[in-house]
Design a protein around this motif. Structure first.
Motif, mmCIF file in Angstrom:
data_model
loop_
_atom_site.group_PDB
_atom_site.id
_atom_site.type_symbol
_atom_site.label_atom_id
_atom_site.label_comp_id
_atom_site.label_asym_id
_atom_site.label_seq_id
_atom_site.Cartn_x
_atom_site.Cartn_y
_atom_site.Cartn_z
ATOM 1 N N ASN A 316 31.392 87.194 59.079
ATOM 2 C CA ASN A 316 31.873 86.104 58.227
ATOM 3 C C ASN A 316 32.983 86.508 57.270
ATOM 4 N N GLU A 317 33.185 87.806 57.057
ATOM 5 C CA GLU A 317 34.285 88.235 56.191
ATOM 6 C C GLU A 317 35.632 87.762 56.735
ATOM 7 N N MET A 318 35.699 87.605 58.054
ATOM 8 C CA MET A 318 36.928 87.164 58.703
ATOM 9 C C MET A 318 37.408 85.824 58.146
ATOM 10 N N TYR A 319 36.482 84.911 57.894
ATOM 11 C CA TYR A 319 36.856 83.571 57.454
ATOM 12 C C TYR A 319 37.410 83.588 56.026
ATOM 13 N N GLY A 320 36.757 84.316 55.147
ATOM 14 C CA GLY A 320 37.252 84.409 53.775
ATOM 15 C C GLY A 320 38.611 85.082 53.711
ATOM 16 N N ASP A 321 38.771 86.149 54.489
ATOM 17 C CA ASP A 321 40.058 86.846 54.506
ATOM 18 C C ASP A 321 41.154 85.943 55.056
ATOM 19 N N SER A 322 40.848 85.209 56.142
ATOM 20 C CA SER A 322 41.842 84.314 56.724
ATOM 21 C C SER A 322 42.237 83.221 55.738
ATOM 22 N N PHE A 323 41.274 82.677 55.015
ATOM 23 C CA PHE A 323 41.581 81.631 54.038
ATOM 24 C C PHE A 323 42.509 82.161 52.948
ATOM 25 N N ALA A 324 42.265 83.387 52.492
ATOM 26 C CA ALA A 324 43.145 83.993 51.487
ATOM 27 C C ALA A 324 44.563 84.144 52.033
ATOM 28 N N VAL A 325 44.680 84.490 53.313
ATOM 29 C CA VAL A 325 45.990 84.613 53.955
ATOM 30 C C VAL A 325 46.699 83.259 53.972
ATOM 31 N N LEU A 326 45.971 82.213 54.363
ATOM 32 C CA LEU A 326 46.584 80.893 54.450
ATOM 33 C C LEU A 326 47.085 80.423 53.085
ATOM 34 N N MET A 327 46.301 80.648 52.058
ATOM 35 C CA MET A 327 46.717 80.202 50.730
ATOM 36 C C MET A 327 47.970 80.931 50.255
ATOM 37 N N PHE A 328 48.030 82.232 50.446
ATOM 38 C CA PHE A 328 49.197 82.991 50.006
ATOM 39 C C PHE A 328 50.427 82.593 50.821
ATOM 40 N N GLU A 329 50.274 82.518 52.140
ATOM 41 C CA GLU A 329 51.422 82.236 53.003
ATOM 42 C C GLU A 329 51.893 80.792 52.869
ATOM 43 N N LEU A 330 50.984 79.861 52.583
ATOM 44 C CA LEU A 330 51.400 78.473 52.404
ATOM 45 C C LEU A 330 52.441 78.350 51.301
ATOM 46 N N ARG A 331 52.182 78.958 50.155
ATOM 47 C CA ARG A 331 53.135 78.891 49.053
ATOM 48 C C ARG A 331 54.469 79.523 49.432
ATOM 49 N N GLU A 332 54.412 80.714 50.020
ATOM 50 C CA GLU A 332 55.642 81.423 50.348
ATOM 51 C C GLU A 332 56.430 80.734 51.462
ATOM 52 N N GLU A 333 55.748 80.419 52.556
ATOM 53 C CA GLU A 333 56.447 79.873 53.720
ATOM 54 C C GLU A 333 56.926 78.448 53.472
ATOM 55 N N MET A 334 56.128 77.648 52.758
ATOM 56 C CA MET A 334 56.579 76.295 52.440
ATOM 57 C C MET A 334 57.808 76.338 51.557
ATOM 58 N N GLY A 335 57.837 77.264 50.588
ATOM 59 C CA GLY A 335 59.002 77.395 49.735
ATOM 60 C C GLY A 335 60.251 77.748 50.526
ATOM 61 N N LYS A 336 60.114 78.657 51.475
ATOM 62 C CA LYS A 336 61.264 79.033 52.310
ATOM 63 C C LYS A 336 61.755 77.853 53.132
ATOM 64 N N TYR A 337 60.815 77.109 53.708
ATOM 65 C CA TYR A 337 61.212 75.968 54.537
ATOM 66 C C TYR A 337 61.919 74.913 53.700
ATOM 67 N N LEU A 338 61.316 74.526 52.584
ATOM 68 C CA LEU A 338 61.908 73.481 51.758
ATOM 69 C C LEU A 338 63.277 73.893 51.227
ATOM 70 N N ALA A 339 63.431 75.159 50.905
ATOM 71 C CA ALA A 339 64.727 75.642 50.414
ATOM 72 C C ALA A 339 65.812 75.542 51.481
ATOM 73 N N SER A 340 65.413 75.498 52.748
ATOM 74 C CA SER A 340 66.386 75.448 53.850
ATOM 75 C C SER A 340 66.859 74.039 54.169
ATOM 76 N N LEU A 341 66.255 73.015 53.573
ATOM 77 C CA LEU A 341 66.582 71.641 53.949
ATOM 78 C C LEU A 341 67.978 71.271 53.467
ATOM 79 N N PRO A 342 68.774 70.636 54.324
ATOM 80 C CA PRO A 342 70.159 70.334 53.949
ATOM 81 C C PRO A 342 70.324 69.105 53.064
ATOM 82 N N GLY A 343 69.327 68.242 52.966
ATOM 83 C CA GLY A 343 69.479 67.010 52.208
ATOM 84 C C GLY A 343 69.492 67.229 50.707
ATOM 85 N N GLU A 344 69.986 66.228 49.975
ATOM 86 C CA GLU A 344 69.971 66.263 48.519
ATOM 87 C C GLU A 344 68.663 65.658 48.006
#
Length: 504
Positions: A316-344
């Motif tokens: 079960n440690e796998m699930y907690g570790d994976s959730f921590a990964v998703l939370m950290f990467e969501l903030r980082e990866e979403m920020g990168k994606y949104l920063a790439s958008l060409p619209g105003e």
């Protein structure tokens, strides 16, 4: 639900190669079938998605699709003008990419994600964009799968009062309803395979790295992937052949053992002597589901497969570790994606999305909040993230999937994908049965996972999940195609109405 945006002309000419144009001049009559098929699909969307049962599986359509289909068929390309609906977190040049959120309602990037560019280069046609669980179901713990502020609530064609699962709900429902030849979904953990199983179609989550994630609204660089959702394994393999390619902007795709195609040779695979591990603890406690699964296993065994029962409980440690990964990467990866958008005037960070939802709470947060967004915004400990990522991937892959296949000397693992669809309840949220299925290890480790329809429970579809080693995507598809050939169950047809008990 907002009105569908049917946008003509934007960006279509740049996808037409010189060879395609020359082929049209040489054989204009060859395009007729694909063009007619595309028109039929658009008519079905109007009849079943906009009107009739109002499935809400499709957010937007491409009215140029019939012409594009005719051109692609005439050019003699691999997909020959077949039409594909694309989950609305994947960018296509002619349509907005909203992820189901009003924050991105005007996100016209004019870009094709590399997987869409590959689709077009191989003769596929974007028919439109599908509804989804908003932000791919990562906004809140109490969400209802299949709902987005842009698209409304996706309904299951087999029982319109039942859930279509998420987050690729619209893709699964659309394929089940015959609204396109195929659809593309995305998965972080179960978002292709659950809606495929519950809507009674084939869904394939490939090994992470086979398909580019560039210009796809992200959750996790570790677990995200796009994949096909179709009515047969052969079609899933054909679509995978078209979209799988290397992308220098996505390091996970570079240098991987990718095949030239995944659809040639499926019919030659024999089940004789194939050893399949049966995950008995992941069948759950439903007698009706067990009976359907046992019939599928009997079909495999009758065709020569060797079934090996496995009693196993994951770490079960796998699930907690994976959730921590998703939370950290969501903030980082979403920020990168949104920063790439060409619209105003576009959001540029996860914090911007949180603020938008708060400012538009009546439209965005009537049914559920954004506790996961808020948790991800505060997940900033990189050292803890790196440790959690290493542990999650190791436990899920090396210590679970690899260890099980080695210890029991099996080539594949099998389990039911999910139980039948639950009644949709926007007030109380989803009603998953967590004891059924074994998809999380494959999702966390990035291994292939195929679900194939295996029957139904009172008219509600259920699927069998087939797993293999990392990069054994072709072999898993071969196994799925072989199972389809020997399957004895009669599959249910969509009823396009509320669920009713089966006559006895």
């Amino acid at each position: 639900m907002q009105s569908r945006r049917a946008l003509a002309g934007c960006g279509t000419m740049k996808h037409r190669t010189l060879a395609l144009a020359l082929a049209l001049i040489a054989s204009p009559a060859a395009a007729q079938q694909a063009e007619e098929d595309a028109r039929i699909y658009l008519d079905r969307i109007a009849a079943l998605d906009d009107a009739g049962p109002q499935l809400n599986a499709v957010i937007s359509v491409n009215p140029d699709a019939p012409r594009e289909a005719g051109e692609a068929e005439a050019a003699g390309l691999t997909l020959a003008g077949r039409t594909v609906l694309v989950k609305d977190n994947i960018e296509t040049a002619e349509l907005p990419t909203t992820a189901g959120s009003l924050a991105l309602a005007e996100n016209f990037t004019g870009r094709d994600a590399p997987l869409i560019a590959a689709l077009r280069a191989n003769g596929g046609v974007v028919l439109g964009k599908t509804n989804l669980s908003e932000w791919a179901n990562i906004r809140d713990n109490s969400s209802t799968s299949g709902w987005s502020a842009v698209g409304g609530l996706t309904r299951n064609p087999h029982a319109t009062d039942r859930n279509s699962c998420g987050s690729s709900s619209g893709s699964g429902a659309a394929v089940a309803a015959g609204l396109a030849w195929a659809a593309i979904g995305t998965e972080t953990n179960g978002s292709i395979t659950c809606p495929a199983s519950i809507n009674g179609v084939v869904g394939f989550k490939p090994s992470v790295g086979l398909v580019s994630r560039t210009h796809v609204v992200p959750i996790s660089s570790t677990q995200d992937t796009a994949g096909p959702m179709t009515r047969s394994v052969a079609d899933a393999a054909l679509l995978l052949s078209a979209i799988a390619s290397e992308d220098e902007a996505d390091a996970a795709t570079v240098g991987v053992p990718r095949r030239a195609d995944y659809h040639t040779g499926l019919e030659n695979f024999s089940l004789e002597g194939v050893r399949i591990g049966v995950m008995r603890n992941q069948v759950g406690n439903r007698e009706d589901l067990t009976q359907v699964f046992d019939t599928a296993l009997a079909d495999l065994e009758a065709a020569g497969a060797v079934l090996v029962d496995i009693e196993f409980e994951p770490n079960n440690e796998m699930y907690g570790d994976s959730f921590a990964v998703l939370m950290f990467e969501l903030r980082e990866e979403m920020g990168k994606y949104l920063a790439s958008l060409p619209g105003e005037d576009m959001p540029r960070s996860l914090a911007d999305l949180i603020a938008f939802n708060e400012a538009n709470a009546e439209a965005e947060m009537r049914w559920f909040g954004q506790d996961l967004f808020e948790l991800a915004e505060s997940s900033t400990d990189r050292e803890a993230y790196e440790s959690a990522k290493a542990d999650a991937v190791r436990i899920a892959g090396e210590e679970t999937l690899d260890a099980l296949m080695a210890e029991h000397q099996v080539n594949f693992l099998a389990a039911p994908t999910r139980g039948p669809a639950w009644t949709t309840d926007l007030v109380n949220g989803d009603n998953f049965n967590g004891r059924i299925g074994f998809g999380s290890p494959a999702a966390i480790a990035g291994y292939p996972h195929l679900t194939v329809p295996m029957g139904d429970i009172e008219g509600l579809p259920v699927g069998i999940s087939l797993f293999g080693a990392k990069w054994a995507d072709f072999e898993v598809l071969q196994l799925g195609a072989a199972y389809e050939r020997v399957r004895s169950a009669t599959l249910p047809e969509p009823r396009f109405g509320p669920w009713e008990p089966a006559a006895r």
